[in-house]
Scaffold this motif. Sequence first.
Motif, PDB file in Angstrom:
ATOM      1  N   ARG A  49       0.670  -1.178  -0.213  1.00  0.00           N
ATOM      2  CA  ARG A  49      -0.015   0.176   0.004  1.00  0.00           C
ATOM      3  C   ARG A  49       1.089   1.242  -0.091  1.00  0.00           C
ATOM      4  N   TRP A  50       1.842   1.288   0.737  1.00  0.00           N
ATOM      5  CA  TRP A  50       2.733   2.562   0.878  1.00  0.00           C
ATOM      6  C   TRP A  50       3.452   2.648  -0.166  1.00  0.00           C
ATOM      7  N   ALA A  51       4.053   1.590  -0.894  1.00  0.00           N
ATOM      8  CA  ALA A  51       4.889   1.633  -2.218  1.00  0.00           C
ATOM      9  C   ALA A  51       3.750   1.998  -3.175  1.00  0.00           C
ATOM     10  N   SER A  52       2.764   1.726  -3.375  1.00  0.00           N
ATOM     11  CA  SER A  52       1.925   2.277  -4.447  1.00  0.00           C
ATOM     12  C   SER A  52       1.707   3.804  -4.472  1.00  0.00           C
ATOM     13  N   GLY A  53       1.869   4.487  -3.270  1.00  0.00           N
ATOM     14  CA  GLY A  53       1.231   5.816  -2.977  1.00  0.00           C
ATOM     15  C   GLY A  53      -0.047   5.851  -2.363  1.00  0.00           C
ATOM     16  N   GLU A  54      -0.748   4.959  -2.064  1.00  0.00           N
ATOM     17  CA  GLU A  54      -2.176   5.001  -1.525  1.00  0.00           C
ATOM     18  C   GLU A  54      -1.936   5.618  -0.151  1.00  0.00           C
ATOM     19  N   ALA A  55      -2.737   6.473   0.223  1.00  0.00           N
ATOM     20  CA  ALA A  55      -2.579   7.136   1.475  1.00  0.00           C
ATOM     21  C   ALA A  55      -4.151   7.608   1.935  1.00  0.00           C
ATOM     22  N   ASP A  56      -4.147   8.073   3.048  1.00  0.00           N
ATOM     23  CA  ASP A  56      -5.533   8.330   3.654  1.00  0.00           C
ATOM     24  C   ASP A  56      -6.057   9.750   3.116  1.00  0.00           C
ATOM     25  N   LYS A  57      -7.133   9.794   3.023  1.00  0.00           N
ATOM     26  CA  LYS A  57      -7.959  11.265   2.429  1.00  0.00           C
ATOM     27  C   LYS A  57      -7.481  12.104   3.478  1.00  0.00           C
ATOM     28  N   ALA A  58      -6.381  12.627   3.808  1.00  0.00           N
ATOM     29  CA  ALA A  58      -6.193  13.660   5.109  1.00  0.00           C
ATOM     30  C   ALA A  58      -5.091  14.482   4.405  1.00  0.00           C
ATOM     31  N   VAL A  59      -5.181  15.658   5.057  1.00  0.00           N
ATOM     32  CA  VAL A  59      -4.167  16.699   4.784  1.00  0.00           C
ATOM     33  C   VAL A  59      -3.148  16.927   5.799  1.00  0.00           C
ATOM     34  N   LEU A  60      -1.929  17.007   5.487  1.00  0.00           N
ATOM     35  CA  LEU A  60      -0.819  17.624   6.420  1.00  0.00           C
ATOM     36  C   LEU A  60      -0.680  19.108   6.168  1.00  0.00           C
ATOM     37  N   VAL A  61      -0.619  19.844   7.154  1.00  0.00           N
ATOM     38  CA  VAL A  61      -0.508  21.319   7.111  1.00  0.00           C
ATOM     39  C   VAL A  61       1.040  21.531   7.823  1.00  0.00           C
ATOM     40  N   LEU A  69      13.045  12.101  -0.570  1.00  0.00           N
ATOM     41  CA  LEU A  69      12.428  11.003  -0.325  1.00  0.00           C
ATOM     42  C   LEU A  69      11.248  10.729  -1.484  1.00  0.00           C
ATOM     43  N   ARG A  70      10.956  11.446  -2.100  1.00  0.00           N
ATOM     44  CA  ARG A  70       9.927  11.714  -3.387  1.00  0.00           C
ATOM     45  C   ARG A  70       8.961  10.936  -3.054  1.00  0.00           C
ATOM     46  N   PRO A  71       7.970  11.495  -2.035  1.00  0.00           N
ATOM     47  CA  PRO A  71       6.542  10.708  -1.923  1.00  0.00           C
ATOM     48  C   PRO A  71       5.635  10.544  -3.248  1.00  0.00           C
ATOM     49  N   ARG A  72       4.901   9.510  -3.142  1.00  0.00           N
ATOM     50  CA  ARG A  72       4.324   9.217  -4.495  1.00  0.00           C
ATOM     51  C   ARG A  72       3.021   9.733  -4.277  1.00  0.00           C
ATOM     52  N   LYS A  73       2.325  10.142  -5.513  1.00  0.00           N
ATOM     53  CA  LYS A  73       0.847  10.544  -5.595  1.00  0.00           C
ATOM     54  C   LYS A  73       0.350  11.462  -4.667  1.00  0.00           C
ATOM     55  N   ASP A 114       3.923  11.216   8.220  1.00  0.00           N
ATOM     56  CA  ASP A 114       2.759  11.976   7.826  1.00  0.00           C
ATOM     57  C   ASP A 114       2.399  12.121   6.496  1.00  0.00           C
ATOM     58  N   CYS A 115       3.615  12.385   5.793  1.00  0.00           N
ATOM     59  CA  CYS A 115       3.803  12.642   4.300  1.00  0.00           C
ATOM     60  C   CYS A 115       3.463  11.315   3.628  1.00  0.00           C
ATOM     61  N   LEU A 116       3.771  10.317   4.284  1.00  0.00           N
ATOM     62  CA  LEU A 116       3.555   8.757   3.641  1.00  0.00           C
ATOM     63  C   LEU A 116       2.005   8.524   3.505  1.00  0.00           C
ATOM     64  N   LEU A 117       1.375   8.701   4.963  1.00  0.00           N
ATOM     65  CA  LEU A 117       0.290   8.365   5.256  1.00  0.00           C
ATOM     66  C   LEU A 117      -0.705   9.148   4.815  1.00  0.00           C
ATOM     67  N   MET A 118      -0.577  10.577   4.575  1.00  0.00           N
ATOM     68  CA  MET A 118      -1.766  11.487   4.074  1.00  0.00           C
ATOM     69  C   MET A 118      -1.363  11.900   2.815  1.00  0.00           C
ATOM     70  N   LYS A 119      -2.597  12.030   1.872  1.00  0.00           N
ATOM     71  CA  LYS A 119      -2.513  12.282   0.595  1.00  0.00           C
ATOM     72  C   LYS A 119      -2.026  13.579   0.310  1.00  0.00           C
ATOM     73  N   GLY A 120      -2.619  14.684   1.180  1.00  0.00           N
ATOM     74  CA  GLY A 120      -2.150  16.090   0.840  1.00  0.00           C
ATOM     75  C   GLY A 120      -1.239  16.603   1.774  1.00  0.00           C
TER      76      GLY A 120
END
Length: 398
Positions: A245-257, A332-336, A300-306
Amino acid sequence: MNMKTEVKVVDGVYWVGAVDWNVRYFHGYTYTTPRGTTYNAYLIQDEKVALVDTVYAAFTGEMMDRIRALVDPEKIDYIIANHVETDHSGALAAMLKAAKNAKLVCNQRCKDGLEKNYFGNWDYSIVKTGDTIKLGKKTLTFLEAPMLHWPDSMFTYIPEDELLLPNDAFGQHLASTERFVEDYDEAIVMQEAAKYYANILMPMSPLITKKIEEVGKMNLKIRMIAPSHGLIWREPQKIVNAYLRWASGEADKAVLVAYDTMWTATEKMALSIVEGIRSEGVPAKLVRIPVSDRSDAIADCLLMKGILVGSSTINRGMLPSLSPFLEDLKGLRPRKKVGAAFGSFGWSGGGAESVDKILREAGVEISAEPLTVKYMPNAEELKKCFEFGRAMAQKVKA
Ligand code: FEO
Protein backbone atom coordinates in the motif's frame (compact mmCIF):
# COMPACT_ATOMS: atom_id res chain seq x y z
CA MET A 1 29.67 -13.65 30.56
CA ASN A 2 26.30 -12.09 31.46
CA MET A 3 23.24 -14.32 31.77
CA LYS A 4 20.95 -14.06 28.76
CA THR A 5 17.44 -15.37 28.21
CA GLU A 6 17.24 -17.65 25.20
CA VAL A 7 15.03 -16.30 22.42
CA LYS A 8 13.87 -18.97 19.98
CA VAL A 9 12.45 -17.80 16.67
CA VAL A 10 11.72 -21.33 15.42
CA ASP A 11 13.40 -24.65 16.26
CA GLY A 12 17.11 -24.21 15.63
CA VAL A 13 16.93 -20.45 14.96
CA TYR A 14 17.66 -18.01 17.78
CA TRP A 15 17.63 -14.25 18.07
CA VAL A 16 21.09 -13.20 19.30
CA GLY A 17 20.88 -9.44 18.71
CA ALA A 18 20.93 -6.45 21.03
CA VAL A 19 18.41 -3.93 22.33
CA ASP A 20 19.44 -0.28 22.14
CA TRP A 21 17.05 1.31 24.60
CA ASN A 22 18.65 4.73 24.52
CA VAL A 23 19.37 5.65 20.91
CA ARG A 24 17.32 8.73 20.03
CA TYR A 25 18.67 9.57 16.56
CA PHE A 26 19.49 7.42 13.57
CA HIS A 27 21.46 8.12 10.39
CA GLY A 28 23.23 10.97 12.13
CA TYR A 29 20.56 13.35 13.34
CA THR A 30 18.19 12.64 10.45
CA TYR A 31 15.68 10.32 12.01
CA THR A 32 14.42 10.40 15.59
CA THR A 33 14.01 7.09 17.43
CA PRO A 34 12.10 7.98 20.61
CA ARG A 35 11.37 4.30 21.24
CA GLY A 36 15.00 3.16 20.72
CA THR A 37 15.78 0.26 18.41
CA THR A 38 17.19 -3.24 18.21
CA TYR A 39 19.96 -4.71 16.08
CA ASN A 40 18.79 -8.21 15.25
CA ALA A 41 21.17 -11.07 14.55
CA TYR A 42 20.09 -14.69 14.16
CA LEU A 43 21.98 -17.88 15.03
CA ILE A 44 21.02 -20.99 13.07
CA GLN A 45 22.05 -24.30 14.62
CA ASP A 46 22.09 -27.38 12.46
CA GLU A 47 24.90 -29.78 11.52
CA LYS A 48 26.61 -26.56 10.52
CA VAL A 49 26.15 -23.31 12.41
CA ALA A 50 25.46 -19.93 10.80
CA LEU A 51 25.11 -16.41 12.13
CA VAL A 52 23.02 -14.02 10.05
CA ASP A 53 24.14 -10.40 10.52
CA THR A 54 25.74 -8.85 13.60
CA VAL A 55 25.06 -5.68 15.59
CA TYR A 56 26.30 -2.12 16.02
CA ALA A 57 29.84 -2.27 17.44
CA ALA A 58 28.91 -0.87 20.86
CA PHE A 59 26.68 -3.93 21.38
CA THR A 60 29.25 -6.59 20.46
CA GLY A 61 29.43 -7.86 24.05
CA GLU A 62 25.67 -8.31 24.32
CA MET A 63 25.54 -10.27 21.06
CA MET A 64 28.55 -12.36 22.01
CA ASP A 65 26.97 -13.27 25.38
CA ARG A 66 23.81 -14.41 23.61
CA ILE A 67 25.79 -16.50 21.14
CA ARG A 68 28.02 -18.06 23.82
CA ALA A 69 24.93 -19.10 25.78
CA LEU A 70 24.02 -21.25 22.76
CA VAL A 71 27.27 -22.27 21.10
CA ASP A 72 31.03 -21.85 21.23
CA PRO A 73 31.72 -19.15 18.58
CA GLU A 74 34.52 -21.33 17.19
CA LYS A 75 31.78 -23.74 16.07
CA ILE A 76 30.25 -21.13 13.76
CA ASP A 77 30.82 -22.13 10.13
CA TYR A 78 29.26 -19.17 8.32
CA ILE A 79 28.64 -15.54 9.09
CA ILE A 80 26.18 -14.04 6.64
CA ALA A 81 26.40 -10.30 6.02
CA ASN A 82 23.12 -9.28 4.44
CA HIS A 83 24.09 -5.61 4.46
CA VAL A 84 27.24 -3.52 4.86
CA GLU A 85 25.79 -0.68 6.98
CA THR A 86 27.51 -0.26 10.35
CA ASP A 87 24.49 -1.03 12.52
CA HIS A 88 24.63 -4.62 11.20
CA SER A 89 28.33 -5.05 10.48
CA GLY A 90 29.87 -3.14 13.38
CA ALA A 91 30.56 -6.33 15.35
CA LEU A 92 31.83 -8.26 12.34
CA ALA A 93 35.56 -7.86 13.01
CA ALA A 94 35.20 -9.04 16.63
CA MET A 95 32.89 -11.84 15.57
CA LEU A 96 35.27 -13.10 12.89
CA LYS A 97 38.05 -13.12 15.48
CA ALA A 98 35.95 -15.23 17.86
CA ALA A 99 34.51 -17.44 15.10
CA LYS A 100 37.91 -18.26 13.70
CA ASN A 101 36.63 -21.09 11.50
CA ALA A 102 33.83 -19.11 9.90
CA LYS A 103 33.57 -18.01 6.30
CA LEU A 104 32.12 -14.57 5.68
CA VAL A 105 29.24 -14.93 3.21
CA CYS A 106 27.93 -11.92 1.30
CA ASN A 107 27.40 -10.60 -2.21
CA GLN A 108 30.09 -8.80 -4.19
CA ARG A 109 28.74 -5.31 -3.48
CA CYS A 110 28.68 -6.06 0.25
CA LYS A 111 32.26 -7.35 0.09
CA ASP A 112 33.35 -4.15 -1.67
CA GLY A 113 31.63 -2.08 1.01
CA LEU A 114 32.97 -4.10 3.94
CA GLU A 115 36.51 -3.90 2.58
CA LYS A 116 36.28 -0.13 2.26
CA ASN A 117 34.64 0.24 5.68
CA TYR A 118 36.79 -2.09 7.76
CA PHE A 119 39.95 -2.87 5.72
CA GLY A 120 39.81 -6.47 7.03
CA ASN A 121 41.61 -9.31 5.29
CA TRP A 122 38.67 -11.68 5.67
CA ASP A 123 37.79 -15.07 4.23
CA TYR A 124 34.89 -14.19 1.94
CA SER A 125 32.51 -16.48 0.11
CA ILE A 126 30.57 -14.52 -2.51
CA VAL A 127 26.93 -15.41 -3.22
CA LYS A 128 24.26 -14.14 -5.58
CA THR A 129 20.52 -14.62 -5.97
CA GLY A 130 19.56 -18.29 -5.96
CA ASP A 131 22.75 -19.53 -4.30
CA THR A 132 22.27 -21.82 -1.31
CA ILE A 133 24.23 -23.18 1.63
CA LYS A 134 23.08 -26.48 3.11
CA LEU A 135 23.52 -26.47 6.89
CA GLY A 136 22.05 -29.95 7.45
CA LYS A 137 18.28 -30.07 7.54
CA LYS A 138 18.10 -26.33 6.95
CA THR A 139 19.18 -24.43 3.84
CA LEU A 140 20.18 -20.82 3.53
CA THR A 141 18.96 -19.34 0.24
CA PHE A 142 20.12 -15.90 -0.84
CA LEU A 143 18.13 -13.25 -2.64
CA GLU A 144 19.82 -10.00 -3.55
CA ALA A 145 17.68 -6.93 -2.97
CA PRO A 146 19.67 -4.02 -4.40
CA MET A 147 18.55 -0.58 -3.20
CA LEU A 148 16.35 -2.01 -0.46
CA HIS A 149 17.82 0.08 0.84
CA TRP A 150 21.51 0.00 -0.19
CA PRO A 151 23.08 -1.48 -3.34
CA ASP A 152 24.43 -4.43 -1.31
CA SER A 153 21.19 -5.30 0.55
CA MET A 154 20.36 -8.99 0.54
CA PHE A 155 17.70 -11.28 2.02
CA THR A 156 18.44 -14.72 3.50
CA TYR A 157 15.63 -17.25 3.35
CA ILE A 158 15.30 -20.62 5.12
CA PRO A 159 12.76 -22.66 3.09
CA GLU A 160 12.43 -25.46 5.65
CA ASP A 161 11.22 -22.94 8.24
CA GLU A 162 9.53 -20.63 5.70
CA LEU A 163 11.50 -17.90 7.43
CA LEU A 164 12.68 -14.71 5.69
CA LEU A 165 15.55 -12.69 7.15
CA PRO A 166 15.35 -9.54 5.02
CA ASN A 167 17.69 -7.33 7.05
CA ASP A 168 16.42 -3.71 7.01
CA ALA A 169 13.24 -4.36 5.03
CA PHE A 170 10.07 -4.65 7.15
CA GLY A 171 11.89 -3.30 10.24
CA GLN A 172 10.87 -0.79 12.88
CA HIS A 173 12.93 1.25 15.30
CA LEU A 174 11.47 -0.06 18.52
CA ALA A 175 13.26 -1.30 21.65
CA SER A 176 11.38 -3.92 23.59
CA THR A 177 11.80 -6.99 25.77
CA GLU A 178 9.33 -8.68 23.40
CA ARG A 179 10.56 -10.13 20.12
CA PHE A 180 7.32 -10.79 18.27
CA VAL A 181 4.85 -8.23 16.93
CA GLU A 182 1.89 -10.17 18.29
CA ASP A 183 3.26 -9.86 21.84
CA TYR A 184 3.41 -6.07 21.63
CA ASP A 185 0.98 -3.25 20.86
CA GLU A 186 0.48 -3.79 17.14
CA ALA A 187 -0.72 -0.24 16.50
CA ILE A 188 2.62 1.08 17.83
CA VAL A 189 4.59 -1.44 15.79
CA MET A 190 2.72 -0.41 12.63
CA GLN A 191 3.23 3.29 13.43
CA GLU A 192 6.99 2.71 13.79
CA ALA A 193 7.04 0.55 10.65
CA ALA A 194 5.39 3.38 8.70
CA LYS A 195 7.86 5.94 10.06
CA TYR A 196 10.72 3.61 9.13
CA TYR A 197 9.32 3.10 5.62
CA ALA A 198 8.76 6.83 5.13
CA ASN A 199 12.19 7.94 6.32
CA ILE A 200 14.30 5.13 4.89
CA LEU A 201 12.53 3.27 2.10
CA MET A 202 10.10 5.75 0.50
CA PRO A 203 12.32 6.70 -2.47
CA MET A 204 12.72 3.01 -3.31
CA SER A 205 8.94 2.43 -3.52
CA PRO A 206 8.90 1.23 -7.17
CA LEU A 207 11.65 -1.29 -6.36
CA ILE A 208 9.75 -2.51 -3.31
CA THR A 209 6.66 -3.28 -5.36
CA LYS A 210 8.85 -5.09 -7.89
CA LYS A 211 10.70 -7.12 -5.25
CA ILE A 212 7.49 -8.22 -3.53
CA GLU A 213 6.09 -9.27 -6.92
CA GLU A 214 9.35 -11.10 -7.70
CA VAL A 215 9.19 -13.02 -4.40
CA GLY A 216 5.51 -13.79 -5.12
CA LYS A 217 6.43 -15.26 -8.53
CA MET A 218 9.12 -17.42 -6.90
CA ASN A 219 6.34 -18.99 -4.81
CA LEU A 220 8.42 -18.68 -1.66
CA LYS A 221 6.30 -19.66 1.30
CA ILE A 222 6.86 -17.13 4.07
CA ARG A 223 5.49 -17.96 7.48
CA MET A 224 7.59 -15.46 9.37
CA ILE A 225 9.61 -12.32 8.61
CA ALA A 226 12.46 -11.56 10.99
CA PRO A 227 13.94 -8.16 10.13
CA SER A 228 17.14 -6.64 11.47
CA HIS A 229 15.37 -3.95 13.52
CA GLY A 230 12.44 -4.23 15.90
CA LEU A 231 9.97 -7.05 16.22
CA ILE A 232 9.46 -10.24 14.22
CA TRP A 233 6.33 -10.70 12.10
CA ARG A 234 4.55 -13.98 12.75
CA GLU A 235 1.76 -12.85 10.44
CA PRO A 236 3.91 -11.47 7.63
CA GLN A 237 1.02 -10.59 5.36
CA LYS A 238 0.23 -7.64 7.64
CA ILE A 239 3.50 -5.88 6.89
CA VAL A 240 3.73 -7.09 3.28
CA ASN A 241 0.28 -5.63 2.56
CA ALA A 242 1.24 -2.39 4.30
CA TYR A 243 4.41 -2.17 2.19
CA LEU A 244 2.41 -2.76 -1.00
CA ARG A 245 0.00 0.00 0.00
CA TRP A 246 2.76 2.47 0.97
CA ALA A 247 4.81 1.66 -2.12
CA SER A 248 1.80 2.28 -4.38
CA GLY A 249 1.37 5.78 -2.96
CA GLU A 250 -2.07 4.94 -1.59
CA ALA A 251 -2.76 7.18 1.40
CA ASP A 252 -5.49 8.43 3.69
CA LYS A 253 -7.77 11.16 2.43
CA ALA A 254 -6.25 13.61 4.88
CA VAL A 255 -4.03 16.69 4.73
CA LEU A 256 -0.82 17.59 6.53
CA VAL A 257 -0.40 21.32 7.04
CA ALA A 258 3.23 21.99 7.92
CA TYR A 259 4.49 25.52 8.48
CA ASP A 260 6.75 27.90 10.30
CA THR A 261 5.92 31.47 11.12
CA MET A 262 7.88 34.59 12.07
CA TRP A 263 5.27 36.96 13.57
CA THR A 264 2.17 34.68 13.44
CA ALA A 265 0.78 35.84 10.05
CA THR A 266 1.59 32.52 8.37
CA GLU A 267 0.27 30.68 11.42
CA LYS A 268 -3.06 32.52 11.15
CA MET A 269 -3.21 31.48 7.51
CA ALA A 270 -2.47 27.86 8.48
CA LEU A 271 -5.24 27.83 11.09
CA SER A 272 -7.80 29.12 8.57
CA ILE A 273 -6.62 26.57 6.01
CA VAL A 274 -7.15 23.77 8.54
CA GLU A 275 -10.71 25.04 9.15
CA GLY A 276 -11.36 24.98 5.42
CA ILE A 277 -10.11 21.40 5.15
CA ARG A 278 -12.28 20.32 8.08
CA SER A 279 -15.33 22.01 6.56
CA GLU A 280 -15.16 19.33 3.86
CA GLY A 281 -15.07 16.54 6.45
CA VAL A 282 -11.43 15.77 5.67
CA PRO A 283 -9.04 15.23 8.60
CA ALA A 284 -6.12 17.65 8.83
CA LYS A 285 -3.00 17.74 10.97
CA LEU A 286 -1.21 20.98 11.79
CA VAL A 287 2.52 20.74 12.42
CA ARG A 288 4.88 23.61 13.16
CA ILE A 289 8.09 22.17 11.84
CA PRO A 290 10.87 23.43 14.11
CA VAL A 291 8.98 22.49 17.26
CA SER A 292 7.63 19.20 15.93
CA ASP A 293 9.47 16.03 15.05
CA ARG A 294 10.59 16.23 11.44
CA SER A 295 10.75 12.48 10.88
CA ASP A 296 7.22 12.08 12.28
CA ALA A 297 6.07 14.74 9.79
CA ILE A 298 7.74 12.72 7.03
CA ALA A 299 5.71 9.70 8.18
CA ASP A 300 2.58 11.88 7.91
CA CYS A 301 3.58 12.65 4.33
CA LEU A 302 3.56 8.91 3.62
CA LEU A 303 0.20 8.34 5.27
CA MET A 304 -1.71 11.44 4.08
CA LYS A 305 -2.56 12.34 0.50
CA GLY A 306 -2.39 16.14 0.83
CA ILE A 307 0.62 18.21 1.84
CA LEU A 308 0.34 21.98 2.37
CA VAL A 309 3.46 23.82 3.47
CA GLY A 310 3.59 27.42 4.66
CA SER A 311 6.41 29.82 5.36
CA SER A 312 6.92 33.43 6.21
CA THR A 313 9.45 35.24 4.03
CA ILE A 314 12.98 36.07 5.05
CA ASN A 315 15.75 37.27 2.74
CA ARG A 316 13.43 36.74 -0.26
CA GLY A 317 13.05 33.07 0.56
CA MET A 318 11.49 30.69 3.03
CA LEU A 319 12.41 30.40 6.70
CA PRO A 320 15.56 28.25 6.97
CA SER A 321 13.88 26.28 9.76
CA LEU A 322 11.73 24.57 7.09
CA SER A 323 14.69 23.50 4.96
CA PRO A 324 15.51 20.18 6.69
CA PHE A 325 11.91 19.00 6.33
CA LEU A 326 11.60 20.10 2.71
CA GLU A 327 15.04 18.80 1.73
CA ASP A 328 14.11 15.45 3.28
CA LEU A 329 10.86 15.44 1.35
CA LYS A 330 12.68 16.27 -1.89
CA GLY A 331 15.06 13.33 -1.40
CA LEU A 332 12.36 10.91 -0.28
CA ARG A 333 10.03 11.71 -3.22
CA PRO A 334 6.64 10.68 -1.84
CA ARG A 335 4.35 9.21 -4.50
CA LYS A 336 0.94 10.46 -5.65
CA LYS A 337 0.77 13.48 -3.36
CA VAL A 338 -1.09 16.69 -4.02
CA GLY A 339 0.03 19.87 -2.37
CA ALA A 340 0.59 23.60 -2.44
CA ALA A 341 2.48 26.36 -0.68
CA PHE A 342 1.32 29.37 1.27
CA GLY A 343 2.82 32.11 3.41
CA SER A 344 3.15 35.75 4.33
CA PHE A 345 5.62 38.45 3.37
CA GLY A 346 6.46 42.02 4.33
CA TRP A 347 8.00 43.69 1.32
CA SER A 348 9.79 41.43 -1.18
CA GLY A 349 7.87 38.14 -1.09
CA GLY A 350 9.51 34.81 -1.94
CA GLY A 351 8.82 32.53 1.05
CA ALA A 352 5.84 30.61 -0.34
CA GLU A 353 7.38 30.63 -3.83
CA SER A 354 10.54 28.92 -2.46
CA VAL A 355 8.38 26.27 -0.80
CA ASP A 356 6.41 25.76 -4.02
CA LYS A 357 9.66 25.14 -5.93
CA ILE A 358 10.82 22.42 -3.54
CA LEU A 359 7.41 20.73 -3.45
CA ARG A 360 7.57 20.50 -7.25
CA GLU A 361 11.10 19.10 -7.04
CA ALA A 362 9.81 16.50 -4.55
CA GLY A 363 7.36 15.31 -7.21
CA VAL A 364 4.26 16.64 -5.45
CA GLU A 365 1.39 17.46 -7.85
CA ILE A 366 0.79 21.15 -7.25
CA SER A 367 -2.90 21.86 -6.94
CA ALA A 368 -2.75 25.66 -6.68
CA GLU A 369 -0.36 28.56 -7.11
CA PRO A 370 1.21 29.76 -3.83
CA LEU A 371 -1.24 31.63 -1.63
CA THR A 372 0.43 34.74 -0.24
CA VAL A 373 -0.57 37.49 2.17
CA LYS A 374 1.17 40.80 2.85
CA TYR A 375 1.76 41.38 6.57
CA MET A 376 -1.23 40.11 8.61
CA PRO A 377 -4.16 38.39 6.87
CA ASN A 378 -7.36 40.45 7.09
CA ALA A 379 -10.84 38.93 7.17
CA GLU A 380 -11.05 38.71 3.40
CA GLU A 381 -7.64 37.05 3.17
CA LEU A 382 -8.49 34.59 5.94
CA LYS A 383 -11.56 33.65 3.90
CA LYS A 384 -9.22 32.99 0.96
CA CYS A 385 -7.13 30.73 3.22
CA PHE A 386 -10.28 28.90 4.26
CA GLU A 387 -11.19 28.38 0.58
CA PHE A 388 -7.61 27.30 -0.18
CA GLY A 389 -7.99 24.58 2.47
CA ARG A 390 -11.41 23.60 1.16
CA ALA A 391 -10.10 23.25 -2.38
CA MET A 392 -7.29 21.00 -1.17
CA ALA A 393 -9.75 18.85 0.77
CA GLN A 394 -11.90 18.48 -2.35
CA LYS A 395 -8.84 17.51 -4.37
CA VAL A 396 -7.85 14.91 -1.76
CA LYS A 397 -11.37 13.47 -1.71
CA ALA A 398 -11.64 13.29 -5.51
FE1 FEO B 1 19.80 -0.95 9.63
FE2 FEO B 1 20.76 -0.04 6.45
O1 FEO B 1 20.98 -0.43 8.27
